[in-house]
Design a protein around this motif. Structure first.
Motif, PDB file in Angstrom:
ATOM      1  N   VAL A  72       0.824  -1.200   0.000  1.00 52.92           N
ATOM      2  CA  VAL A  72       0.000   0.000   0.000  1.00 52.92           C
ATOM      3  C   VAL A  72       0.863   1.258   0.000  1.00 52.92           C
ATOM      4  CG1 VAL A  72      -1.734   1.317   1.277  1.00 52.92           C
ATOM      5  CG2 VAL A  72      -1.910  -1.179   1.152  1.00 52.92           C
ATOM      6  N   GLN A  73       1.851   1.313   0.890  1.00 51.85           N
ATOM      7  CA  GLN A  73       2.661   2.529   1.008  1.00 51.85           C
ATOM      8  C   GLN A  73       3.449   2.824  -0.260  1.00 51.85           C
ATOM      9  OE1 GLN A  73       4.591   1.625   4.929  1.00 51.85           O
ATOM     10  NE2 GLN A  73       3.944   3.700   5.460  1.00 51.85           N
ATOM     11  N   MET A  76       1.135   4.226  -2.872  1.00 53.05           N
ATOM     12  CA  MET A  76       0.703   5.590  -2.562  1.00 53.05           C
ATOM     13  C   MET A  76       1.821   6.604  -2.750  1.00 53.05           C
ATOM     14  SD  MET A  76      -1.763   4.915   0.756  1.00 53.05           S
ATOM     15  CE  MET A  76      -2.198   6.649   0.910  1.00 53.05           C
ATOM     16  N   LYS A 101      -3.801  -1.257   7.382  1.00 53.03           N
ATOM     17  CA  LYS A 101      -3.688  -0.547   6.113  1.00 53.03           C
ATOM     18  C   LYS A 101      -4.995  -0.568   5.322  1.00 53.03           C
ATOM     19  CE  LYS A 101       0.682   0.508   6.482  1.00 53.03           C
ATOM     20  NZ  LYS A 101       1.108   1.926   6.624  1.00 53.03           N
ATOM     21  N   LYS A 103      -7.812   1.129   5.686  1.00 55.77           N
ATOM     22  CA  LYS A 103      -8.350   2.457   5.367  1.00 55.77           C
ATOM     23  C   LYS A 103      -7.709   3.008   4.101  1.00 55.77           C
ATOM     24  CE  LYS A 103      -8.876   7.116   7.286  1.00 55.77           C
ATOM     25  NZ  LYS A 103      -8.634   7.975   8.489  1.00 55.77           N
ATOM     26  N   GLU A 104      -6.382   2.949   4.030  1.00 55.20           N
ATOM     27  CA  GLU A 104      -5.670   3.461   2.862  1.00 55.20           C
ATOM     28  C   GLU A 104      -5.963   2.629   1.622  1.00 55.20           C
ATOM     29  OE1 GLU A 104      -4.379   2.860   5.801  1.00 55.20           O
ATOM     30  OE2 GLU A 104      -3.156   4.572   6.480  1.00 55.20           O
ATOM     31  N   PHE A 108      -7.554   3.943  -1.919  1.00 53.58           N
ATOM     32  CA  PHE A 108      -6.590   4.124  -3.005  1.00 53.58           C
ATOM     33  C   PHE A 108      -6.729   3.132  -4.154  1.00 53.58           C
ATOM     34  CE2 PHE A 108      -2.274   4.237  -4.855  1.00 53.58           C
ATOM     35  CZ  PHE A 108      -2.128   5.613  -5.007  1.00 53.58           C
ATOM     36  N   GLN A 131     -16.446   4.696   4.106  1.00 45.91           N
ATOM     37  CA  GLN A 131     -15.991   5.577   3.035  1.00 45.91           C
ATOM     38  C   GLN A 131     -16.990   5.683   1.882  1.00 45.91           C
ATOM     39  OE1 GLN A 131     -11.968   5.163   1.581  1.00 45.91           O
ATOM     40  NE2 GLN A 131     -11.211   4.336   3.521  1.00 45.91           N
TER      41      GLN A 131
END
Length: 236
Positions: A72-73, A76, A101, A103-104, A108, A131
């Protein structure tokens, strides 16, 4: 020789991702024709993990829009800029997803392929409701029942699918990563069997070493990385 085999002998400077993608598409079309499947039945997910923007842009420049990332990171950190430059990008999370992770990931990614446990399914259901965003979802099946690998056991797949449905998750398909040393064909066949009896249409299976076989055996999405982009950079 497949495109993945040819790339193995090339240095970084010799890699041409756009040309590789074109050659792979031709190989896949031939494999699908041989199997009696229409050319449009398979989508290539270009796996861009650990590759920088300059390696990815040539593939975007020739019109490809479906990409896979493992973390994920990392995704992003590089895809917001590319999404500003190019429209219509579909990002698929193909690596393990930790609950911290979620939420992200929901915010995304367009597709999350690696749902593999009740805790994660519950967290996704809660966050998607919060969301009001619903990325498409696949369940990862550990077809080899490997202790070190993520994924629900084949024997538990049907029950897990029912649990996801109760949570309100709309699962559209399955994903697998066969054991490295195994013949992948039985694993692809097992995934297709589980999908068929549960009415699922999407099968994410096949990677740079076995994408032609997967295309012939029913894959709808092929996760191809090194055969397009070349070897991943070594970590510092």
């Amino acid at each position: 020789m497949s495109q993945s085999s040819q790339n193995a002998s090339l240095g970084k400077d010799a890699i041409d991702p756009a040309a590789n993608l074109s050659a792979i598409k031709t190989e896949i079309e031939d494999a699908l024709k041989e199997a009696g499947r229409p050319a449009e039945s398979v989508v290539i997910t270009a796996v861009s993990k650990q590759h920088d923007l300059e390696r990815i842009r040539p593939v975007l420049n020739v019109g490809h829009r479906v990409f896979g990332e493992n973390r994920v990171q990392e995704a992003m950190s590089k895809w917001p800029k590319l999404r500003e430059e190019f429209s219509g990008i579909e990002l698929r999370l193909i690596g393990p997803l930790q609950t911290n992770k979620v939420k992200e990931a929901v915010a995304f990614f367009d597709v999350i392929e690696s749902i593999d446990r009740p805790k994660l399914a519950a967290a996704l259901a809660k966050e998607m409701e919060k969301q009001s965003r619903r990325p498409r979802l696949l369940i990862q099946v550990n077809t080899g029942d490997e202790a070190q690998k993520a994924g629900v056991s084949p024997k538990d797949a049907d029950a897990f699918l029912k649990e996801c449905k109760k949570l309100g998750l709309d699962i559209e398909g399955l994903m697998c990563i066969p054991p490295v040393k195994d013949d992948p064909a039985p694993h692809f066949a097992l995934l297709e069997k589980i999908a068929a009896r549960n009415g699922l249409k999407k099968l994410s299976m096949g990677m740079s070493g076995d994408y032609l076989l997967a295309a012939q055996l029913g894959a709808t999405h092929l996760r191809i990385g090194s055969a397009i982009f070349g070897p991943r950079p070594k970590k510092p």
